[in-house]
Design a protein around this motif. Structure first.
Motif, PDB file in Angstrom:
ATOM      1  N   ILE A  86       0.826  -1.212   0.000  1.00 46.84           N
ATOM      2  CA  ILE A  86       0.000   0.000   0.000  1.00 46.84           C
ATOM      3  C   ILE A  86       0.859   1.261   0.000  1.00 46.84           C
ATOM      4  N   VAL A  87       1.914   1.284   0.814  1.00 46.99           N
ATOM      5  CA  VAL A  87       2.775   2.466   0.880  1.00 46.99           C
ATOM      6  C   VAL A  87       3.469   2.711  -0.456  1.00 46.99           C
ATOM      7  N   TYR A  88       4.030   1.662  -1.045  1.00 45.83           N
ATOM      8  CA  TYR A  88       4.756   1.848  -2.306  1.00 45.83           C
ATOM      9  C   TYR A  88       3.813   2.208  -3.456  1.00 45.83           C
ATOM     10  N   TYR A  89       2.659   1.578  -3.491  1.00 45.23           N
ATOM     11  CA  TYR A  89       1.721   1.889  -4.582  1.00 45.23           C
ATOM     12  C   TYR A  89       1.213   3.329  -4.468  1.00 45.23           C
ATOM     13  N   ARG A 164      -8.674   1.033   5.841  1.00 46.03           N
ATOM     14  CA  ARG A 164      -8.061   1.672   7.002  1.00 46.03           C
ATOM     15  C   ARG A 164      -6.562   1.886   6.779  1.00 46.03           C
ATOM     16  N   TYR A 165      -5.921   0.992   6.039  1.00 45.39           N
ATOM     17  CA  TYR A 165      -4.506   1.183   5.696  1.00 45.39           C
ATOM     18  C   TYR A 165      -4.350   2.432   4.827  1.00 45.39           C
ATOM     19  N   VAL A 166      -5.243   2.579   3.882  1.00 39.88           N
ATOM     20  CA  VAL A 166      -5.180   3.736   2.986  1.00 39.88           C
ATOM     21  C   VAL A 166      -5.409   5.020   3.780  1.00 39.88           C
ATOM     22  N   LYS A 167      -6.322   4.986   4.735  1.00 41.23           N
ATOM     23  CA  LYS A 167      -6.572   6.171   5.570  1.00 41.23           C
ATOM     24  C   LYS A 167      -5.325   6.549   6.368  1.00 41.23           C
ATOM     25  N   VAL A 168      -4.602   5.550   6.869  1.00 40.29           N
ATOM     26  CA  VAL A 168      -3.356   5.839   7.590  1.00 40.29           C
ATOM     27  C   VAL A 168      -2.370   6.536   6.656  1.00 40.29           C
ATOM     28  N   PHE A 169      -2.293   6.054   5.414  1.00 44.74           N
ATOM     29  CA  PHE A 169      -1.394   6.703   4.450  1.00 44.74           C
ATOM     30  C   PHE A 169      -1.815   8.160   4.219  1.00 44.74           C
ATOM     31  N   ILE A 170      -3.096   8.384   4.030  1.00 43.00           N
ATOM     32  CA  ILE A 170      -3.591   9.746   3.778  1.00 43.00           C
ATOM     33  C   ILE A 170      -3.266  10.664   4.953  1.00 43.00           C
ATOM     34  N   ASP A 171      -3.499  10.178   6.180  1.00 40.90           N
ATOM     35  CA  ASP A 171      -3.256  10.992   7.373  1.00 40.90           C
ATOM     36  C   ASP A 171      -1.774  11.312   7.559  1.00 40.90           C
ATOM     37  N   ASN A 172      -0.901  10.473   7.004  1.00 33.54           N
ATOM     38  CA  ASN A 172       0.544  10.649   7.207  1.00 33.54           C
ATOM     39  C   ASN A 172       1.295  10.775   5.876  1.00 33.54           C
ATOM     40  N   GLU A 173       0.578  11.218   4.853  1.00 38.62           N
ATOM     41  CA  GLU A 173       1.150  11.238   3.497  1.00 38.62           C
ATOM     42  C   GLU A 173       2.456  12.016   3.417  1.00 38.62           C
ATOM     43  N   ARG A 174       2.457  13.223   3.932  1.00 38.25           N
ATOM     44  CA  ARG A 174       3.654  14.051   3.818  1.00 38.25           C
ATOM     45  C   ARG A 174       4.850  13.406   4.511  1.00 38.25           C
ATOM     46  N   TYR A 175       4.622  12.906   5.726  1.00 40.08           N
ATOM     47  CA  TYR A 175       5.719  12.271   6.463  1.00 40.08           C
ATOM     48  C   TYR A 175       6.244  11.036   5.726  1.00 40.08           C
ATOM     49  N   ILE A 176       5.336  10.196   5.236  1.00 38.73           N
ATOM     50  CA  ILE A 176       5.736   8.964   4.545  1.00 38.73           C
ATOM     51  C   ILE A 176       6.553   9.291   3.295  1.00 38.73           C
ATOM     52  N   LEU A 177       6.101  10.259   2.500  1.00 32.91           N
ATOM     53  CA  LEU A 177       6.817  10.621   1.276  1.00 32.91           C
ATOM     54  C   LEU A 177       8.208  11.177   1.591  1.00 32.91           C
ATOM     55  N   GLU A 178       8.295  12.023   2.614  1.00 32.86           N
ATOM     56  CA  GLU A 178       9.595  12.582   2.990  1.00 32.86           C
ATOM     57  C   GLU A 178      10.533  11.499   3.520  1.00 32.86           C
ATOM     58  N   SER A 179       9.977  10.567   4.291  1.00 31.21           N
ATOM     59  CA  SER A 179      10.790   9.481   4.845  1.00 31.21           C
ATOM     60  C   SER A 179      11.329   8.580   3.733  1.00 31.21           C
ATOM     61  N   LEU A 180      10.487   8.254   2.773  1.00 28.86           N
ATOM     62  CA  LEU A 180      10.935   7.435   1.646  1.00 28.86           C
ATOM     63  C   LEU A 180      12.006   8.160   0.836  1.00 28.86           C
ATOM     64  N   PHE A 195       1.178   1.838  11.368  1.00 32.14           N
ATOM     65  CA  PHE A 195       0.148   0.825  11.096  1.00 32.14           C
ATOM     66  C   PHE A 195       0.060  -0.212  12.226  1.00 32.14           C
ATOM     67  N   ALA A 196       0.771   0.029  13.324  1.00 32.03           N
ATOM     68  CA  ALA A 196       0.846  -0.968  14.408  1.00 32.03           C
ATOM     69  C   ALA A 196      -0.530  -1.301  14.980  1.00 32.03           C
ATOM     70  N   HIS A 197      -1.408  -0.312  15.065  1.00 33.50           N
ATOM     71  CA  HIS A 197      -2.740  -0.569  15.630  1.00 33.50           C
ATOM     72  C   HIS A 197      -3.541  -1.521  14.731  1.00 33.50           C
ATOM     73  N   LEU A 198      -3.259  -1.513  13.418  1.00 34.26           N
ATOM     74  CA  LEU A 198      -3.940  -2.435  12.506  1.00 34.26           C
ATOM     75  C   LEU A 198      -3.417  -3.858  12.673  1.00 34.26           C
ATOM     76  N   GLU A 199      -2.133  -3.982  12.986  1.00 30.00           N
ATOM     77  CA  GLU A 199      -1.595  -5.321  13.254  1.00 30.00           C
ATOM     78  C   GLU A 199      -2.192  -5.897  14.529  1.00 30.00           C
ATOM     79  N   ARG A 200      -2.327  -5.042  15.549  1.00 28.89           N
ATOM     80  CA  ARG A 200      -2.949  -5.511  16.795  1.00 28.89           C
ATOM     81  C   ARG A 200      -4.395  -5.923  16.550  1.00 28.89           C
ATOM     82  N   ASP A 201      -5.088  -5.163  15.743  1.00 27.72           N
ATOM     83  CA  ASP A 201      -6.477  -5.503  15.416  1.00 27.72           C
ATOM     84  C   ASP A 201      -6.549  -6.791  14.604  1.00 27.72           C
ATOM     85  N   PHE A 202      -5.595  -6.964  13.704  1.00 24.50           N
ATOM     86  CA  PHE A 202      -5.532  -8.191  12.896  1.00 24.50           C
ATOM     87  C   PHE A 202      -5.402  -9.419  13.791  1.00 24.50           C
ATOM     88  N   ARG A 203      -4.504  -9.343  14.758  1.00 26.02           N
ATOM     89  CA  ARG A 203      -4.309 -10.474  15.670  1.00 26.02           C
ATOM     90  C   ARG A 203      -5.547 -10.680  16.545  1.00 26.02           C
TER      91      ARG A 203
END
Length: 238
Positions: A86-89, A164-180, A195-203
């Motif tokens: 999701i992040v790379y796409y 919900r993964y996409v929403k996390v990307f949207i909320d943190n778009e600028r930071y993610i792009l700068e970090s990459l 995305f840690a909260h989504l992993e906890r929810d997954f489990r």
């Protein structure tokens, strides 16, 4: 008189010869079948040993590394593959001038196919075991059923979570792009942590379906016990 005696002796000779030939054939057939049977069971034992070890490696602890990152549950049940796809796409989409908005999430769902490692392992192992001629049917059926349930649950949960993964990307778009940009397009731990909260929810969702880490461990112990009982049946010692 002598001619009759010679005929009787000759008949007896043929009868004895035929009897010896039949007994020799039956003995050779038994020997061949025993050899084939022995080789078959040897292959069965080898495949059961491989299955047992493969299952156990999902939860094998590294006694030299006690960090959470290298905990077997963390490795098996992490969602990194989903995050990476999701992040790379989406980062590539934004760099090409696209805009990702929360009111248009469904437009991206058809582009995502990644699932956690546990899904890939479940499907691959299931396909291998289902048609394996050297795994006893009762054990194969149990393992296939367990892996089917696990793969289906993982697929359903991740499909539901993807927006919900996409929403996390949207909320943190600028930071993610700068970090990459800073890290030569490598996703670092800080991005994964978003995305840690989504992993906890997954489990948690897997646990509710009795397919969480502890339940998986219980299932694996049950399968290994079935394998042990099968092996006991070929133990020549009391």
């Amino acid at each position: 008189m002598l001619k009759d005696i010679a005929s009787i002796v000759q008949i007896c000779f043929y009868v004895v010869g035929a009897t010896i030939a039949i007994l020799t054939y039956r003995s050779a057939k038994r020997g061949l079948l025993n050899t084939v049977n022995t080789e078959y069971h040897k292959r069965v034992l080898d495949h059961l040993h491989e299955l047992s070890e493969t299952l156990y490696t999902e939860f094998e602890f590294n006694l030299e590394d006690h960090s959470d990152k290298n905990h077997p549950f963390t490795k098996t049940f992490n969602i990194n593959l989903v995050v990476e796809e999701i992040v790379y796409y989406l980062s590539g989409y934004v760099r090409r001038g696209g805009i990702v908005e929360k009111n248009n999430l469904d437009a991206f769902m058809d582009f995502f196919y990644a699932y956690p490692i546990i899904f890939k392992k479940s499907v691959n192992m299931r396909n291998q075991i289902e048609s394996d001629p050297f795994i006893p049917e009762n054990i194969a059926n149990y393992v296939v059923k367990y892996l089917d349930e696990r793969a289906s649950a993982v697929r359903e949960i991740i499909r539901f979570q993807r927006p919900r993964y996409v929403k996390v990307f949207i909320d943190n778009e600028r930071y993610i792009l700068e970090s990459l940009e800073t890290n030569n397009n490598v996703i670092d731990e800080r991005i994964y942590s978003l995305f840690a909260h989504l992993e906890r929810d997954f489990r948690s969702q897997l646990t509710l379906r009795e397919l969480g880490p502890i339940h998986n461990l219980e299932n694996i112990h049950a399968i290994r016990t079935m394998i042990r009982d099968y092996l006991k049946s070929f133990n020549p010692l009391p």
